[in-house]
Scaffold this active site. Sequence first.
Site, mmCIF file in Angstrom:
data_model
loop_
_atom_site.group_PDB
_atom_site.id
_atom_site.type_symbol
_atom_site.label_atom_id
_atom_site.label_comp_id
_atom_site.label_asym_id
_atom_site.label_seq_id
_atom_site.Cartn_x
_atom_site.Cartn_y
_atom_site.Cartn_z
ATOM 1 N N ASN A 132 0.842 -1.211 0.000
ATOM 2 C CA ASN A 132 0.000 0.000 0.000
ATOM 3 C C ASN A 132 0.873 1.254 0.000
ATOM 4 O O ASN A 132 0.561 2.231 -0.683
ATOM 5 C CB ASN A 132 -0.948 -0.002 1.205
ATOM 6 C CG ASN A 132 -2.192 -0.827 0.927
ATOM 7 O OD1 ASN A 132 -3.019 -0.438 0.106
ATOM 8 N ND2 ASN A 132 -2.305 -1.977 1.576
ATOM 9 N N GLU A 151 -5.682 -5.706 -4.389
ATOM 10 C CA GLU A 151 -5.747 -4.938 -5.640
ATOM 11 C C GLU A 151 -6.643 -3.707 -5.454
ATOM 12 O O GLU A 151 -6.339 -2.623 -5.958
ATOM 13 C CB GLU A 151 -6.347 -5.870 -6.691
ATOM 14 C CG GLU A 151 -6.070 -5.521 -8.112
ATOM 15 C CD GLU A 151 -6.647 -6.607 -9.029
ATOM 16 O OE1 GLU A 151 -7.432 -6.250 -9.908
ATOM 17 O OE2 GLU A 151 -6.334 -7.803 -8.813
ATOM 18 N N VAL A 182 -10.163 0.470 18.004
ATOM 19 C CA VAL A 182 -9.365 -0.241 16.996
ATOM 20 C C VAL A 182 -10.219 -0.480 15.748
ATOM 21 O O VAL A 182 -11.325 -1.017 15.845
ATOM 22 C CB VAL A 182 -8.854 -1.584 17.560
ATOM 23 C CG1 VAL A 182 -8.154 -2.387 16.464
ATOM 24 C CG2 VAL A 182 -7.902 -1.330 18.713
ATOM 25 N N ASP A 183 -9.701 -0.066 14.593
ATOM 26 C CA ASP A 183 -10.417 -0.206 13.310
ATOM 27 C C ASP A 183 -11.791 0.457 13.362
ATOM 28 O O ASP A 183 -12.784 -0.059 12.834
ATOM 29 C CB ASP A 183 -10.515 -1.687 12.900
ATOM 30 C CG ASP A 183 -9.138 -2.288 12.707
ATOM 31 O OD1 ASP A 183 -8.236 -1.567 12.259
ATOM 32 O OD2 ASP A 183 -8.946 -3.474 13.033
ATOM 33 N N ARG A 210 3.931 1.873 25.521
ATOM 34 C CA ARG A 210 3.374 2.448 24.296
ATOM 35 C C ARG A 210 3.573 3.957 24.229
ATOM 36 O O ARG A 210 3.822 4.515 23.162
ATOM 37 C CB ARG A 210 1.879 2.113 24.171
ATOM 38 C CG ARG A 210 1.648 0.648 23.837
ATOM 39 C CD ARG A 210 0.304 0.443 23.175
ATOM 40 N NE ARG A 210 -0.800 0.691 24.088
ATOM 41 C CZ ARG A 210 -2.062 0.874 23.698
ATOM 42 N NH1 ARG A 210 -2.376 0.856 22.419
ATOM 43 N NH2 ARG A 210 -3.018 1.085 24.578
ATOM 44 N N ARG A 258 0.596 -1.856 14.934
ATOM 45 C CA ARG A 258 0.581 -1.493 16.358
ATOM 46 C C ARG A 258 -0.662 -0.666 16.627
ATOM 47 O O ARG A 258 -1.030 0.187 15.824
ATOM 48 C CB ARG A 258 1.797 -0.631 16.727
ATOM 49 C CG ARG A 258 3.125 -1.211 16.382
ATOM 50 C CD ARG A 258 3.425 -2.506 17.058
ATOM 51 N NE ARG A 258 3.448 -2.397 18.510
ATOM 52 C CZ ARG A 258 3.819 -3.377 19.319
ATOM 53 N NH1 ARG A 258 4.165 -4.541 18.818
ATOM 54 N NH2 ARG A 258 3.824 -3.199 20.612
ATOM 55 N N HIS A 293 -7.897 -0.759 6.108
ATOM 56 C CA HIS A 293 -8.192 -2.016 6.788
ATOM 57 C C HIS A 293 -8.780 -2.997 5.775
ATOM 58 O O HIS A 293 -9.653 -2.624 4.981
ATOM 59 C CB HIS A 293 -9.178 -1.774 7.942
ATOM 60 C CG HIS A 293 -9.493 -3.038 8.685
ATOM 61 N ND1 HIS A 293 -8.616 -3.588 9.584
ATOM 62 C CD2 HIS A 293 -10.555 -3.868 8.620
ATOM 63 C CE1 HIS A 293 -9.142 -4.714 10.060
ATOM 64 N NE2 HIS A 293 -10.313 -4.903 9.493
HETATM 65 C C1 GAR Z 1 -2.929 -4.713 4.006
HETATM 66 O O1 GAR Z 1 -3.831 -5.683 3.557
HETATM 67 C C2 GAR Z 1 -3.591 -3.790 5.000
HETATM 68 O O2 GAR Z 1 -4.929 -3.503 4.688
HETATM 69 C C3 GAR Z 1 -3.490 -4.609 6.253
HETATM 70 O O3 GAR Z 1 -2.226 -5.185 6.222
HETATM 71 C C4 GAR Z 1 -1.835 -5.363 4.866
HETATM 72 C C5 GAR Z 1 -0.512 -4.695 4.673
HETATM 73 O O4 GAR Z 1 -0.003 -4.965 3.403
HETATM 74 N N1 GAR Z 1 -3.669 -3.798 7.421
HETATM 75 C C6 GAR Z 1 -4.148 -4.245 8.558
HETATM 76 O O5 GAR Z 1 -4.481 -5.406 8.736
HETATM 77 C C7 GAR Z 1 -4.238 -3.204 9.649
HETATM 78 N N2 GAR Z 1 -4.789 -3.756 10.843
HETATM 79 P P1 GAR Z 1 1.077 -4.024 2.751
HETATM 80 O O6 GAR Z 1 2.228 -3.908 3.754
HETATM 81 O O7 GAR Z 1 1.509 -4.753 1.519
HETATM 82 O O8 GAR Z 1 0.459 -2.695 2.461
#
Ligand code: GAR
Length: 211
Positions: A14, A173, A145-146, A66, A92, A110
Amino acid sequence: RTRTAILISGRGSNMAALLAAARDPAYPAEIALVLSNRADAGGLARAAEAGVPTAVVESRGFRGDRAGFEAAMERVLAEHRIELIALAGFMRVLTPGFVARWEGRLVNIHPSLLPAFPGLDTHERAIAAGVRLHGCTVHLVSAGVDEGPVLIQAAVPVLPGDTPAALAARVLEQEHRIYPAALAWLAAGKVRLEAGQAVVEGTPAAAGALV
Ligand code: GAR
């Protein structure tokens, strides 16, 4: 352009999508820093190759402190004069204090259609639940969270026989498509909150819903 930090913990696909979008000088966010909480995050090398400043603040070194971890991150963010933070696979949980300080300037992606499947293993859980539609969400971060106001979502089908990996690839994608769009809105100052929900100025609401 709005000086933006991308926070990562892993491979950074991402992050790479955001870097690619921000190569266009007309893109409203400048990626001024990639910050990882793990020295072994694959995304760090990709960012360095792209010529973007990188930093590591190892969360492991803080042993559950933290606030100390976040104070160290804040110092790095301040050094780089960061105005906006995009979490991109940053694994985190941030404290309510950090989230409050960056309110409206902190965005996350997410891998589910929130509020369904917050937390981890979203693709596995979507398959187990038997849902027909799954996807991803970009949202402003609030204390839970989220949780937080949704900016954009994209949906994908869950197909018979899907494995978590196959579904994850289909969702990823779409992540790469929606995150640059949402960050642009935020960096351009087009997002305002109305009764706790995000409204994107000059953009039809349907622009936030991709299928
Ligand atoms: C992605 O799918 C993102 O949405 C998810 O981790 C992956 C990271 O991939 N994020 C979470 O689960 C956040 N809690 P990337 O390092 O290739 O972007």
